[in-house]
Design a protein around this motif. Structure first.
Motif, PDB file in Angstrom:
ATOM      1  N   ILE A  41       0.843  -1.201   0.000  1.00  0.00           N
ATOM      2  CA  ILE A  41       0.000   0.000   0.000  1.00  0.00           C
ATOM      3  C   ILE A  41       0.879   1.252   0.000  1.00  0.00           C
ATOM      4  N   GLY A  42       1.963   1.247   0.759  1.00  0.00           N
ATOM      5  CA  GLY A  42       2.874   2.401   0.791  1.00  0.00           C
ATOM      6  C   GLY A  42       3.528   2.643  -0.552  1.00  0.00           C
ATOM      7  N   ALA A  43       3.929   1.572  -1.244  1.00  0.00           N
ATOM      8  CA  ALA A  43       4.559   1.729  -2.563  1.00  0.00           C
ATOM      9  C   ALA A  43       3.578   2.283  -3.577  1.00  0.00           C
ATOM     10  N   VAL A  44       2.335   1.781  -3.561  1.00  0.00           N
ATOM     11  CA  VAL A  44       1.311   2.284  -4.492  1.00  0.00           C
ATOM     12  C   VAL A  44       1.010   3.736  -4.175  1.00  0.00           C
ATOM     13  N   ALA A  45       0.911   4.101  -2.883  1.00  0.00           N
ATOM     14  CA  ALA A  45       0.634   5.491  -2.514  1.00  0.00           C
ATOM     15  C   ALA A  45       1.777   6.390  -2.925  1.00  0.00           C
ATOM     16  N   LEU A  46       3.010   5.925  -2.799  1.00  0.00           N
ATOM     17  CA  LEU A  46       4.162   6.723  -3.204  1.00  0.00           C
ATOM     18  C   LEU A  46       4.128   6.996  -4.708  1.00  0.00           C
ATOM     19  N   ILE A  47       3.739   6.000  -5.484  1.00  0.00           N
ATOM     20  CA  ILE A  47       3.682   6.170  -6.949  1.00  0.00           C
ATOM     21  C   ILE A  47       2.514   7.054  -7.335  1.00  0.00           C
ATOM     22  N   VAL A  48       1.331   6.831  -6.729  1.00  0.00           N
ATOM     23  CA  VAL A  48       0.130   7.568  -7.128  1.00  0.00           C
ATOM     24  C   VAL A  48       0.166   9.004  -6.620  1.00  0.00           C
ATOM     25  N   ILE A  49       0.476   9.208  -5.330  1.00  0.00           N
ATOM     26  CA  ILE A  49       0.402  10.546  -4.741  1.00  0.00           C
ATOM     27  C   ILE A  49       1.667  11.335  -5.022  1.00  0.00           C
ATOM     28  N   PRO A  54       3.700  12.795   2.793  1.00  0.00           N
ATOM     29  CA  PRO A  54       3.684  13.018   4.253  1.00  0.00           C
ATOM     30  C   PRO A  54       2.399  13.704   4.730  1.00  0.00           C
ATOM     31  N   ARG A  55       1.904  14.686   3.980  1.00  0.00           N
ATOM     32  CA  ARG A  55       0.684  15.389   4.365  1.00  0.00           C
ATOM     33  C   ARG A  55      -0.525  14.457   4.307  1.00  0.00           C
ATOM     34  N   VAL A  56      -0.582  13.621   3.262  1.00  0.00           N
ATOM     35  CA  VAL A  56      -1.688  12.670   3.138  1.00  0.00           C
ATOM     36  C   VAL A  56      -1.616  11.632   4.254  1.00  0.00           C
ATOM     37  N   ALA A  57      -0.404  11.157   4.576  1.00  0.00           N
ATOM     38  CA  ALA A  57      -0.253  10.174   5.643  1.00  0.00           C
ATOM     39  C   ALA A  57      -0.675  10.773   6.982  1.00  0.00           C
ATOM     40  N   ARG A  58      -0.321  12.042   7.237  1.00  0.00           N
ATOM     41  CA  ARG A  58      -0.714  12.715   8.472  1.00  0.00           C
ATOM     42  C   ARG A  58      -2.235  12.841   8.549  1.00  0.00           C
ATOM     43  N   THR A  59      -2.863  13.220   7.455  1.00  0.00           N
ATOM     44  CA  THR A  59      -4.321  13.354   7.415  1.00  0.00           C
ATOM     45  C   THR A  59      -4.991  12.009   7.656  1.00  0.00           C
ATOM     46  N   VAL A  60      -4.483  10.966   7.018  1.00  0.00           N
ATOM     47  CA  VAL A  60      -5.049   9.630   7.213  1.00  0.00           C
ATOM     48  C   VAL A  60      -4.872   9.192   8.671  1.00  0.00           C
ATOM     49  N   GLY A  61      -3.737   9.491   9.277  1.00  0.00           N
ATOM     50  CA  GLY A  61      -3.505   9.160  10.683  1.00  0.00           C
ATOM     51  C   GLY A  61      -4.490   9.859  11.600  1.00  0.00           C
ATOM     52  N   HIS A  62      -4.739  11.164  11.335  1.00  0.00           N
ATOM     53  CA  HIS A  62      -5.708  11.905  12.142  1.00  0.00           C
ATOM     54  C   HIS A  62      -7.098  11.301  12.005  1.00  0.00           C
ATOM     55  N   LEU A  63      -7.499  10.950  10.785  1.00  0.00           N
ATOM     56  CA  LEU A  63      -8.824  10.373  10.570  1.00  0.00           C
ATOM     57  C   LEU A  63      -8.956   9.004  11.258  1.00  0.00           C
ATOM     58  N   VAL A  64      -7.912   8.198  11.178  1.00  0.00           N
ATOM     59  CA  VAL A  64      -7.947   6.890  11.829  1.00  0.00           C
ATOM     60  C   VAL A  64      -8.024   7.071  13.356  1.00  0.00           C
ATOM     61  N   GLY A  65      -7.279   8.025  13.908  1.00  0.00           N
ATOM     62  CA  GLY A  65      -7.331   8.294  15.346  1.00  0.00           C
ATOM     63  C   GLY A  65      -8.715   8.751  15.790  1.00  0.00           C
ATOM     64  N   LYS A  66      -9.340   9.641  14.995  1.00  0.00           N
ATOM     65  CA  LYS A  66     -10.688  10.096  15.331  1.00  0.00           C
ATOM     66  C   LYS A  66     -11.672   8.940  15.295  1.00  0.00           C
ATOM     67  N   ALA A  67     -11.526   8.072  14.284  1.00  0.00           N
ATOM     68  CA  ALA A  67     -12.420   6.916  14.186  1.00  0.00           C
ATOM     69  C   ALA A  67     -12.244   5.994  15.395  1.00  0.00           C
ATOM     70  N   GLN A  68     -10.998   5.765  15.831  1.00  0.00           N
ATOM     71  CA  GLN A  68     -10.767   4.912  16.989  1.00  0.00           C
ATOM     72  C   GLN A  68     -11.347   5.524  18.268  1.00  0.00           C
ATOM     73  N   ARG A  69     -11.184   6.838  18.422  1.00  0.00           N
ATOM     74  CA  ARG A  69     -11.762   7.505  19.596  1.00  0.00           C
ATOM     75  C   ARG A  69     -13.286   7.422  19.582  1.00  0.00           C
ATOM     76  N   TYR A  70     -13.880   7.587  18.398  1.00  0.00           N
ATOM     77  CA  TYR A  70     -15.336   7.505  18.281  1.00  0.00           C
ATOM     78  C   TYR A  70     -15.823   6.104  18.658  1.00  0.00           C
ATOM     79  N   VAL A  71     -15.138   5.089  18.165  1.00  0.00           N
ATOM     80  CA  VAL A  71     -15.515   3.711  18.482  1.00  0.00           C
ATOM     81  C   VAL A  71     -15.356   3.454  19.981  1.00  0.00           C
ATOM     82  N   ALA A  72     -14.293   3.955  20.580  1.00  0.00           N
ATOM     83  CA  ALA A  72     -14.079   3.773  22.016  1.00  0.00           C
ATOM     84  C   ALA A  72     -15.173   4.479  22.825  1.00  0.00           C
ATOM     85  N   ASP A  73     -15.563   5.692  22.398  1.00  0.00           N
ATOM     86  CA  ASP A  73     -16.641   6.406  23.089  1.00  0.00           C
ATOM     87  C   ASP A  73     -17.955   5.644  22.993  1.00  0.00           C
ATOM     88  N   VAL A  74     -18.251   5.098  21.831  1.00  0.00           N
ATOM     89  CA  VAL A  74     -19.494   4.337  21.657  1.00  0.00           C
ATOM     90  C   VAL A  74     -19.473   3.091  22.538  1.00  0.00           C
TER      91      VAL A  74
END
Length: 168
Positions: A12-20, A26-46
């Motif tokens: 997945i990292g190699a394909v993302a490096l070629i496509v993006i 780095p900016r896309v990876a940071r954004t994806v990390g933030h979204l994954v963290g928010k999703a995990q927090r939401y699931v934990a709250d539920v």
């Protein structure tokens, strides 16, 4: 959750490096990390909210069971007290009837009444000081009973002073 092994993540990292591209990755990876963290927090709250609601329901059920048990005990105690009081009243009335029947035979005797209580003032030993802890206990455990100055304490534990300091 989805099982990602090292080989899948590398692909997945190699394909993302070629496509993006290397500049935006780095900016896309940071954004994806933030979204994954928010999703995990939401699931934990539920999950936490669901657990709280389940515990609340269990507590309410236990409360209702406790209240019914308390009411049952209260009712059984009331019934026992009522039956005991009726039995006591019946016995008392039988005893009173028996005494009244025998009192009619000897009418010359007066009714007995106990003598009035005599007041006795409490005995106080005001000269004797009474502590909460016995003196023998304080002496055995080394509790100080008298105030002592610092100099007196030092002098008490100082080794004895010898008169001559020269040896022959």
């Amino acid at each position: 959750m989805i099982d990602f092994g090292f080989d899948k993540i590398a692909l997945i990292g190699a394909v993302a490096l070629i496509v993006i591209g290397p500049e935006k990755l780095p900016r896309v990876a940071r954004t994806v990390g933030h979204l994954v963290g928010k999703a995990q927090r939401y699931v934990a709250d539920v999950k936490a909210e669901v657990n709280r609601s389940i515990e609340l329901e269990e507590l309410q059920k236990m409360k209702s069971q406790f209240e019914t048990a308390a009411n049952d005990v209260s009712n059984s105690v009331r019934q026992e007290i009522h039956s005991a009081s009726t039995e006591l009243e019946k016995t008392w009335s039988e005893a009173a009837d028996g005494l009244n029947g025998s009192a009619g035979a000897s009418s010359s005797s007066a009714e007995w009444s106990p003598p009035p209580p005599v007041y006795q003032p409490p005995r106080k030993h005001w000269r004797v000081k009474r502590g909460a802890v016995p003196r023998w206990y304080k002496q055995r455990n080394g509790v100080r009973q008298h105030a002592q100055s610092g100099a007196a304490r030092v002098a008490r534990f100082r080794p004895p002073h010898s008169g001559s300091s020269s040896s022959t």
